[in-house]
Design a protein around this motif. Sequence first.
Motif, PDB file in Angstrom:
ATOM      1  N   ARG A   1       0.834  -1.214   0.000  1.00 58.33           N
ATOM      2  CA  ARG A   1       0.000   0.000   0.000  1.00 58.33           C
ATOM      3  C   ARG A   1       0.865   1.259   0.000  1.00 58.33           C
ATOM      4  N   HIS A   2       1.976   1.213   0.759  1.00 56.93           N
ATOM      5  CA  HIS A   2       2.821   2.406   0.831  1.00 56.93           C
ATOM      6  C   HIS A   2       3.587   2.618  -0.481  1.00 56.93           C
ATOM      7  N   ILE A   3       4.006   1.515  -1.090  1.00 59.81           N
ATOM      8  CA  ILE A   3       4.664   1.627  -2.401  1.00 59.81           C
ATOM      9  C   ILE A   3       3.698   2.250  -3.410  1.00 59.81           C
ATOM     10  N   ALA A   4       2.435   1.871  -3.314  1.00 60.12           N
ATOM     11  CA  ALA A   4       1.424   2.462  -4.207  1.00 60.12           C
ATOM     12  C   ALA A   4       1.307   3.964  -3.968  1.00 60.12           C
ATOM     13  N   ARG A   5       1.357   4.386  -2.704  1.00 63.24           N
ATOM     14  CA  ARG A   5       1.295   5.820  -2.404  1.00 63.24           C
ATOM     15  C   ARG A   5       2.505   6.550  -2.969  1.00 63.24           C
ATOM     16  N   LEU A   6       3.679   5.901  -2.853  1.00 62.80           N
ATOM     17  CA  LEU A   6       4.900   6.501  -3.416  1.00 62.80           C
ATOM     18  C   LEU A   6       4.746   6.674  -4.930  1.00 62.80           C
ATOM     19  N   GLN A   7       4.220   5.673  -5.597  1.00 61.46           N
ATOM     20  CA  GLN A   7       4.059   5.724  -7.054  1.00 61.46           C
ATOM     21  C   GLN A   7       3.057   6.800  -7.477  1.00 61.46           C
ATOM     22  N   GLN A   8       2.092   7.046  -6.586  1.00 65.41           N
ATOM     23  CA  GLN A   8       1.085   8.063  -6.885  1.00 65.41           C
ATOM     24  C   GLN A   8       1.536   9.464  -6.474  1.00 65.41           C
ATOM     25  N   GLY A   9       2.750   9.536  -5.847  1.00 64.38           N
ATOM     26  CA  GLY A   9       3.270  10.832  -5.420  1.00 64.38           C
ATOM     27  C   GLY A   9       2.572  11.397  -4.204  1.00 64.38           C
ATOM     28  N   ARG A  10       1.911  10.509  -3.426  1.00 64.72           N
ATOM     29  CA  ARG A  10       1.173  10.975  -2.248  1.00 64.72           C
ATOM     30  C   ARG A  10       2.051  11.034  -0.999  1.00 64.72           C
ATOM     31  N   CYS A  11       3.295  10.549  -1.094  1.00 57.64           N
ATOM     32  CA  CYS A  11       4.281  10.713  -0.008  1.00 57.64           C
ATOM     33  C   CYS A  11       5.676  10.762  -0.622  1.00 57.64           C
ATOM     34  N   THR A  12       6.628  11.287   0.160  1.00 57.81           N
ATOM     35  CA  THR A  12       7.985  11.467  -0.351  1.00 57.81           C
ATOM     36  C   THR A  12       8.819  10.214  -0.132  1.00 57.81           C
ATOM     37  N   ALA A  13       9.965  10.177  -0.812  1.00 56.10           N
ATOM     38  CA  ALA A  13      10.885   9.048  -0.634  1.00 56.10           C
ATOM     39  C   ALA A  13      11.388   8.986   0.805  1.00 56.10           C
ATOM     40  N   GLU A  14      11.601  10.152   1.427  1.00 55.79           N
ATOM     41  CA  GLU A  14      12.105  10.210   2.805  1.00 55.79           C
ATOM     42  C   GLU A  14      11.093   9.603   3.771  1.00 55.79           C
ATOM     43  N   THR A  15       9.815  10.014   3.631  1.00 61.43           N
ATOM     44  CA  THR A  15       8.796   9.455   4.522  1.00 61.43           C
ATOM     45  C   THR A  15       8.566   7.980   4.212  1.00 61.43           C
ATOM     46  N   GLY A  16       8.683   7.616   2.932  1.00 69.52           N
ATOM     47  CA  GLY A  16       8.488   6.224   2.539  1.00 69.52           C
ATOM     48  C   GLY A  16       9.512   5.311   3.173  1.00 69.52           C
ATOM     49  N   ALA A  17      10.787   5.732   3.173  1.00 69.00           N
ATOM     50  CA  ALA A  17      11.849   4.923   3.772  1.00 69.00           C
ATOM     51  C   ALA A  17      11.630   4.765   5.269  1.00 69.00           C
ATOM     52  N   LEU A  18      11.234   5.856   5.938  1.00 67.37           N
ATOM     53  CA  LEU A  18      11.000   5.826   7.373  1.00 67.37           C
ATOM     54  C   LEU A  18       9.835   4.891   7.701  1.00 67.37           C
ATOM     55  N   TYR A  19       8.788   4.963   6.917  1.00 65.02           N
ATOM     56  CA  TYR A  19       7.604   4.126   7.120  1.00 65.02           C
ATOM     57  C   TYR A  19       7.953   2.645   6.966  1.00 65.02           C
ATOM     58  N   LEU A  20       8.691   2.317   5.930  1.00 65.82           N
ATOM     59  CA  LEU A  20       9.061   0.923   5.681  1.00 65.82           C
ATOM     60  C   LEU A  20       9.979   0.378   6.777  1.00 65.82           C
ATOM     61  N   GLU A  21      10.897   1.216   7.292  1.00 64.16           N
ATOM     62  CA  GLU A  21      11.780   0.791   8.396  1.00 64.16           C
ATOM     63  C   GLU A  21      10.962   0.504   9.652  1.00 64.16           C
ATOM     64  N   LEU A  22       9.925   1.327   9.881  1.00 67.02           N
ATOM     65  CA  LEU A  22       9.058   1.087  11.037  1.00 67.02           C
ATOM     66  C   LEU A  22       8.364  -0.269  10.914  1.00 67.02           C
ATOM     67  N   LEU A  23       7.873  -0.563   9.714  1.00 68.10           N
ATOM     68  CA  LEU A  23       7.206  -1.851   9.504  1.00 68.10           C
ATOM     69  C   LEU A  23       8.151  -3.021   9.753  1.00 68.10           C
ATOM     70  N   ILE A  24       9.404  -2.893   9.303  1.00 68.59           N
ATOM     71  CA  ILE A  24      10.387  -3.959   9.496  1.00 68.59           C
ATOM     72  C   ILE A  24      10.622  -4.203  10.984  1.00 68.59           C
ATOM     73  N   ASN A  25      10.783  -3.122  11.755  1.00 68.11           N
ATOM     74  CA  ASN A  25      11.034  -3.264  13.197  1.00 68.11           C
ATOM     75  C   ASN A  25       9.835  -3.860  13.920  1.00 68.11           C
ATOM     76  N   LEU A  26       8.629  -3.469  13.532  1.00 66.95           N
ATOM     77  CA  LEU A  26       7.426  -4.028  14.155  1.00 66.95           C
ATOM     78  C   LEU A  26       7.295  -5.515  13.845  1.00 66.95           C
ATOM     79  N   GLU A  27       7.606  -5.895  12.619  1.00 64.72           N
ATOM     80  CA  GLU A  27       7.544  -7.303  12.239  1.00 64.72           C
ATOM     81  C   GLU A  27       8.573  -8.132  13.015  1.00 64.72           C
ATOM     82  N   ARG A  28       9.774  -7.576  13.224  1.00 67.91           N
ATOM     83  CA  ARG A  28      10.816  -8.306  13.981  1.00 67.91           C
ATOM     84  C   ARG A  28      10.407  -8.496  15.442  1.00 67.91           C
TER      85      ARG A  28
END
Length: 596
Positions: free
Chosen positions: A507-534
């Motif tokens: 879903r977040h990759i889709a938002r990035l592709q649609q330009g609804r969030c920046t690369a900086e926020t996208g990277a931070l969001y994905l790192e949060l997901l990785i830590n929560l999953e761990r």
Amino acid sequence: MDMLFTIILPLLGGVAIFIYGMNLMSAGLEKLAGSKLEYILERLTRNLFTALLLGMLVTAVIQSSSATTVMVVGFVNARMMKLKQAVGVIMGANIGTCVTSLLLGLGDIDSKSGVLALIKPTSFAPVLLVIGVVLLMTAKRGFKRDLAGILLGFGILFTGMHLMEIAAAPLKDNEGFRNLFTMFTNPLLGIAVGALVTAIIQSSSASIGILQSFSSLGIIPFSAAAPIIMGQNIGTCATAMLSSIGANRNAKRAALVHLYFNLIGTGVFIALLYALHSIITLPFWNDSVNRTGIAMFHLVFNLVNTVVLLPFTGLLVKLAKLTLPSSEDKRAESSLLDERFLTTPSLALDRARATTVDMSLLAMDNYHSAVSLLWDYDEKKYRKLMENEALMDRYEVKIGQYLLKLNNHELSYEETRMVNELLRSVGDMERIGDYAVNVAEQAADKHSAFVGFSDSANRELVLITDAVEELLDITCQCYSQKDAELAANIEPLEQTVDMMTSELKERHIARLQQGRCTAETGALYLELLINLERIADHCSNLGVAVVQGYGLGHQGSIFDTHEYIRKLHAGGDKVYDRVYAQYTEKYVGAMEKITL
């Protein structure tokens, strides 16, 4: 030179065998009693009289007042028992230790007295040894092996006593040896000798037993035995005093109470005894004493001391506090990990597990703090979180070192399994703490860079952090309560979190592709997901550990972790499928209602 080989060396050999038997028996009884000792001493000593009775019971079971008082010092040091509770247990321990001498008194039974002769130690010791050896050779672990140690200990103890009596027999007519015991009629000398011998061999039961073996010669008068017995009670305090070195102030006071109780009791009893003798001249004063007489005097002495001093327990506590006045005494980190418990592995494991539970609560607190920082950053809260993380790191090291020391002791199969489980669990909890720190650091980055997520991303994060929070809460609860049934909820919720993580990444990759969030926020969001999953992955490990230790894999049954998880994920387990469906509906269903 002949005396060296015919009397002294055989006598010392008998003493050595006797003491070894005593230690083997006590160790077996302690191990068989297991963690019940902790429950009894820690939770059932609220009332002074109850504490007294329990001190008697525990010491009678494990046949070692020294072991009981050392455990009490450890409990006080860990702040699991108050000083006043400890006094009752210590008094009871003095009475409970009389059981050994009463058993040894059976040696006075006339070997010609028919059926009664069968309960003489020399009659049933070989039977105990044979049964003990058979059990030892046929039992691999558990109750039977502990029972074998107890039976062998009793058999060796009685055999050692018999060897001492045989070796000492020629001394019966030795004038110098007879005069030696006449010297001990001086009460101060007798008390000093009894205290010194007991302090050296670290067991009043053993020193009483040695005295009983010499009494078979018929050359020890009551006037010499009485002071020695009283001194032996003082000498047994040495173990607790040594054990209190390095402990906190209250633990040292508990050891002092033990010493003062025996010193004051000896002083009062000997004053009464000699006063009574001076008034009415006790008829048995100069008569030789036998094993039964020593055992009965030992029992009466401890009973009278307890009855006389029980009303003054408050004064004993005050005396100990006057000797060691209050001072700043901060709670040491992981004080439950008291090395006094290492001699009782079941207690040591329970204390290590309690400290691990403390560590899990720190991990949970850090997660809650880290998530709250995502929405409302607070530098003070962040610093507190980092302090907790440093404390968790120290816990990991201390618990690991404690368990390694415990491994140097003889452990049962189940205890070894527990050590391995704790080492793995500590590692999982420390990693949960690390990932919580990662989340906090990402919250700090978000705050310092003035980064904001979109409304849909924020709603998604709230949903998955809630799911992980519920998972972590269940994990900590089932781990602390050893609840395998509750642990069954962990794996389905962990799988739900995995599913959410995969979906949220897309879903977040889709938002990035649609330009609804920046690369900086996208990277931070994905790192949060990785830590929560761990974090969820390590909760899964802890849940499986609880199921293995207290559920399907309990009592040493074969348990394949990977096969267990594979079967759950394959479907067909009704409980798993039902809980998984509930969590899927609760979290994945809610997530799907959030628009990009």
